[in-house]
Design a protein around this motif. Sequence first.
Motif, PDB file in Angstrom:
ATOM      1  N   LYS A   1      45.268 111.759 -61.337  1.00 26.01           N
ATOM      2  CA  LYS A   1      45.781 110.642 -60.556  1.00 26.01           C
ATOM      3  C   LYS A   1      45.543 109.305 -61.265  1.00 26.01           C
ATOM      4  O   LYS A   1      45.936 108.269 -60.761  1.00 26.01           O
ATOM      5  CB  LYS A   1      45.108 110.598 -59.187  1.00 26.01           C
ATOM      6  CG  LYS A   1      45.420 111.794 -58.321  1.00 26.01           C
ATOM      7  CD  LYS A   1      44.689 111.697 -57.001  1.00 26.01           C
ATOM      8  CE  LYS A   1      44.916 112.921 -56.157  1.00 26.01           C
ATOM      9  NZ  LYS A   1      44.127 112.872 -54.920  1.00 26.01           N
ATOM     10  N   CYS A   2      44.875 109.341 -62.405  1.00 24.07           N
ATOM     11  CA  CYS A   2      44.618 108.133 -63.179  1.00 24.07           C
ATOM     12  C   CYS A   2      44.620 108.484 -64.659  1.00 24.07           C
ATOM     13  O   CYS A   2      44.673 109.653 -65.027  1.00 24.07           O
ATOM     14  CB  CYS A   2      43.288 107.505 -62.777  1.00 24.07           C
ATOM     15  SG  CYS A   2      41.867 108.538 -63.119  1.00 24.07           S
ATOM     16  N   SER A   3      44.548 107.477 -65.501  1.00 26.50           N
ATOM     17  CA  SER A   3      44.552 107.714 -66.940  1.00 26.50           C
ATOM     18  C   SER A   3      43.180 108.204 -67.406  1.00 26.50           C
ATOM     19  O   SER A   3      42.185 108.101 -66.684  1.00 26.50           O
ATOM     20  CB  SER A   3      44.931 106.435 -67.679  1.00 26.50           C
ATOM     21  OG  SER A   3      43.912 105.478 -67.516  1.00 26.50           O
ATOM     22  N   LYS A   4      43.128 108.695 -68.626  1.00 24.94           N
ATOM     23  CA  LYS A   4      41.871 109.203 -69.177  1.00 24.94           C
ATOM     24  C   LYS A   4      40.859 108.082 -69.368  1.00 24.94           C
ATOM     25  O   LYS A   4      39.667 108.278 -69.152  1.00 24.94           O
ATOM     26  CB  LYS A   4      42.119 109.914 -70.506  1.00 24.94           C
ATOM     27  CG  LYS A   4      42.832 111.227 -70.352  1.00 24.94           C
ATOM     28  CD  LYS A   4      43.043 111.884 -71.698  1.00 24.94           C
ATOM     29  CE  LYS A   4      43.822 113.172 -71.545  1.00 24.94           C
ATOM     30  NZ  LYS A   4      44.032 113.833 -72.856  1.00 24.94           N
ATOM     31  N   SER A   5      41.325 106.920 -69.761  1.00 24.17           N
ATOM     32  CA  SER A   5      40.402 105.798 -69.953  1.00 24.17           C
ATOM     33  C   SER A   5      39.819 105.340 -68.611  1.00 24.17           C
ATOM     34  O   SER A   5      38.645 104.971 -68.536  1.00 24.17           O
ATOM     35  CB  SER A   5      41.088 104.641 -70.667  1.00 24.17           C
ATOM     36  OG  SER A   5      42.156 104.147 -69.903  1.00 24.17           O
ATOM     37  N   THR A   6      40.637 105.384 -67.571  1.00 22.05           N
ATOM     38  CA  THR A   6      40.140 105.044 -66.235  1.00 22.05           C
ATOM     39  C   THR A   6      39.087 106.054 -65.789  1.00 22.05           C
ATOM     40  O   THR A   6      38.049 105.685 -65.254  1.00 22.05           O
ATOM     41  CB  THR A   6      41.310 105.008 -65.227  1.00 22.05           C
ATOM     42  OG1 THR A   6      42.241 104.012 -65.641  1.00 22.05           O
ATOM     43  CG2 THR A   6      40.832 104.707 -63.833  1.00 22.05           C
ATOM     44  N   TYR A   7      39.368 107.323 -66.036  1.00 26.55           N
ATOM     45  CA  TYR A   7      38.416 108.385 -65.691  1.00 26.55           C
ATOM     46  C   TYR A   7      37.098 108.183 -66.430  1.00 26.55           C
ATOM     47  O   TYR A   7      36.022 108.310 -65.851  1.00 26.55           O
ATOM     48  CB  TYR A   7      39.030 109.753 -66.013  1.00 26.55           C
ATOM     49  CG  TYR A   7      38.157 110.924 -65.652  1.00 26.55           C
ATOM     50  CD1 TYR A   7      37.933 111.256 -64.326  1.00 26.55           C
ATOM     51  CD2 TYR A   7      37.564 111.700 -66.632  1.00 26.55           C
ATOM     52  CE1 TYR A   7      37.134 112.334 -63.989  1.00 26.55           C
ATOM     53  CE2 TYR A   7      36.770 112.774 -66.304  1.00 26.55           C
ATOM     54  CZ  TYR A   7      36.558 113.092 -64.990  1.00 26.55           C
ATOM     55  OH  TYR A   7      35.762 114.157 -64.652  1.00 26.55           O
ATOM     56  N   ALA A   8      37.172 107.832 -67.713  1.00 25.03           N
ATOM     57  CA  ALA A   8      35.964 107.589 -68.503  1.00 25.03           C
ATOM     58  C   ALA A   8      35.182 106.391 -67.956  1.00 25.03           C
ATOM     59  O   ALA A   8      33.945 106.441 -67.876  1.00 25.03           O
ATOM     60  CB  ALA A   8      36.331 107.359 -69.961  1.00 25.03           C
ATOM     61  N   THR A   9      35.882 105.359 -67.565  1.00 20.58           N
ATOM     62  CA  THR A   9      35.222 104.179 -66.994  1.00 20.58           C
ATOM     63  C   THR A   9      34.507 104.530 -65.695  1.00 20.58           C
ATOM     64  O   THR A   9      33.377 104.091 -65.456  1.00 20.58           O
ATOM     65  CB  THR A   9      36.244 103.047 -66.745  1.00 20.58           C
ATOM     66  OG1 THR A   9      36.895 102.731 -67.983  1.00 20.58           O
ATOM     67  CG2 THR A   9      35.579 101.814 -66.178  1.00 20.58           C
TER      68      THR A   9
END
Length: 169
Positions: A86-94
């Motif tokens: 539901k979100c980008s990989k960078s958002t998930y990492a953040t």
Amino acid sequence: LQQNHNQISGEFETVCSPRVQNKKFYHYKTKRNEREKHTHLHNQKMSSNPYQVPAKFVNKLLDNSHGSNKQSLKSLVFDSKRNTMKCSKSTYATICQTMRYKPTLDNILQHNDSELQHSIMDESHNKGLVYVLLYELLFGKFKSIRGGGQLKRLILKHRETLNDYVEVV
């Protein structure tokens, strides 16, 4: 209309061999799927602040920690029906890194008689955004906050104090 369609499809069949037709159909089908994935990721409300989406998920995790219906980060972020995020990989990492450093951020905010906690946390109605911004400023890759806004200015006003507390904690 049906006659016209048959005539056009008949012309297509005579011009192209079945092998070429399958490749064109496959190409069209994969392009359509890529567009659907792309629009699914970007259908979320866009904001000038790049931290709004991670803050939304951090708020959900913070709300879940107090309730009886606990959800993990994976269950919040992954869409099992579509088998997508539901979100980008960078958002998930953040989100992951923010939650990893949350106890440290709490210690920093509560240091020195909670002066920072009162000035920063009480000013903001979005606790998740505060955690994400503090993580980016103190522990993030670039040690800075992208974007702008009132909360950024408030946090940057206390930047030296926060950096001093990071060294202590």
